[in-house]
Design an enzyme around this catalytic site. Structure first.
Site, PDB file in Angstrom:
ATOM      1  N   HIS A 153       0.876  -1.322  -0.026  1.00 42.42           N
ATOM      2  CA  HIS A 153       0.011  -0.081  -0.077  1.00 42.42           C
ATOM      3  C   HIS A 153       0.991   1.416  -0.135  1.00 42.42           C
ATOM      4  O   HIS A 153       0.894   2.104  -1.121  1.00 42.42           O
ATOM      5  CB  HIS A 153      -0.790   0.100   1.196  1.00 42.42           C
ATOM      6  CG  HIS A 153      -1.699  -1.278   1.621  1.00 42.42           C
ATOM      7  ND1 HIS A 153      -2.985  -1.265   0.767  1.00 42.42           N
ATOM      8  CD2 HIS A 153      -1.930  -2.073   2.334  1.00 42.42           C
ATOM      9  CE1 HIS A 153      -3.395  -2.432   1.228  1.00 42.42           C
ATOM     10  NE2 HIS A 153      -2.900  -2.978   2.178  1.00 42.42           N
ATOM     11  N   ASP A 154       1.674   1.462   1.077  1.00 42.32           N
ATOM     12  CA  ASP A 154       2.252   2.724   1.352  1.00 42.32           C
ATOM     13  C   ASP A 154       3.437   2.974   0.427  1.00 42.32           C
ATOM     14  O   ASP A 154       3.547   4.137   0.129  1.00 42.32           O
ATOM     15  CB  ASP A 154       2.618   3.003   2.627  1.00 42.32           C
ATOM     16  CG  ASP A 154       1.643   2.749   3.699  1.00 42.32           C
ATOM     17  OD1 ASP A 154       0.467   3.218   3.346  1.00 42.32           O
ATOM     18  OD2 ASP A 154       1.689   2.432   4.978  1.00 42.32           O
TER      19      ASP A 154
END
Ligand code: BDR
Ligand code: CA
Length: 313
Positions: free
Chosen positions: A243-244
């Site tokens: 995600h990040d």
């Protein structure tokens, strides 16, 4: 072009760790002026420790790390040990950090830095709940027009939710904070689950991290090994979603991502859909666009970039 000055606001988290490593490995494009920590995946004492563990793993013990908010603006903290493990960084066995936390509160630091730099020269990169960013905007409304851009991980439209049927974790933990950020008028780029669920660490990609053969490559392979079990069980997917790191990869190679300028609003009232990002992807309202909402990425390009950069540390 000089490197882009950024503050990473984070709750590490294995995927936060990879996002930080990618930024620290890319000084030509990114100047990490500080890392500010927030409670999220695990409580604040652990996120602010984990951020320092990662800086030291990268050999960058000189990056200032600040602790910030230990709970959401108006709610009890919800954490995600079921995904990230008890420490938040389960997987590799990394030493406790030697570098200290900086004195002072992350929120005050963010305000100070935005006032100290020329307007439009500092980008905020929140990859956890938006508590620190919203608190800074609330405390010092003058900073809104000084922020170059907010590039954040949070929300979902087509993927709907991961922590509830309709909400993504970062937004769900502090929906009031997210509401403040999305109404701030600051240019926003959003990496929702719609794109991050396409950034999957398959076996071959995990092998490529391990094959780097450095402490960083090995740790990233071990972190993503640990982190993948949750998504494999839940979604039957091919591996852990990074995600990040979509946030920091976007700063280096925006051409890897595509999305739409749309209106995004946050549900703060309904018990059923609390924290939902109501994204007008199809343009069915007259509400003004307030965010570039990313929907797709070149996953092979993303993983080549990541592997090449991690090998530099
Ligand atoms: C987000 O929540 C956290 O678990 C991850 O670190 C990421 O920032 C994904 O929903
Ligand atoms: Ca995170």
């Amino acid at each position: 072009m000089p490197p882009r000055k950024i503050i990473i606001d984070t709750d590490p988290g294995q995927d936060d760790a990879v996002a930080i490593l990618l930024a620290l490995a890319s000084p030509e494009e990114i100047d990490v002026i500080a890392i500010t920590c927030v409670a999220g995946n695990v409580p604040l004492d652990l996120t602010s420790k984990n951020a320092r563990i990662i800086c030291e793993l990268a050999g960058k013990g000189n990056v200032p790390v600040f602790a910030g908010s230990d709970r959401p603006m108006g709610r009890a903290l919800v954490t995600a040990e079921h995904v990230h493990g008890k420490t938040g960084l389960d997987g590799p066995d990394l030493p406790d950090p030697l570098m200290p936390l900086e004195d002072g509160h992350a929120v005050d630091y963010i305000i100070e830095q935005l006032r100290a730099h020329a307007p439009g020269t500092v980008t905020l990169c929140p990859i956890g709940p938006l508590t620190n960013i919203a608190t800074a905007l609330q405390k010092a409304p003058d900073i809104a027009e000084r922020i170059a851009e907010i590039v954040l991980m949070g929300g979902a439209y087509f993927e709907v939710g991961n922590i509830t049927p309709t909400a993504e974790f970062n937004i769900y933990v502090d929906p009031e904070a997210a509401d403040i950020v999305f109404k701030s008028g600051v240019p926003i780029v959003v990496m929702p689950l719609d794109v991050t669920h396409k950034a999957l660490v398959t076996r071959a990609r995990n092998d490529a991290f391990r094959a780097i053969g450095t402490p960083v490559g090995t740790a990233v392979a071990q972190m993503t090994d640990f982190f993948e079990r949750f998504d494999k069980e839940k979604y039957g997917s091919d591996g852990a979603p990074l995600h990040d790191p979509c946030v920091t990869a976007y700063l280096i190679r925006p051409d890897l991502f595509t999305g739409r300028h749309i209106n995004v609003e946050i549900e703060t009232q309904s018990a059923l859909t609390l924290g939902m990002t109501v994204a007008d992807w199809w343009g069915v309202t007259e509400r003004a666009p307030n965010a570039l909402f990313i929907g797709d990425l070149d996953a092979d390009g993303f993983f080549s970039l990541l592997t090449e950069r991690l090998a530099r540390l």
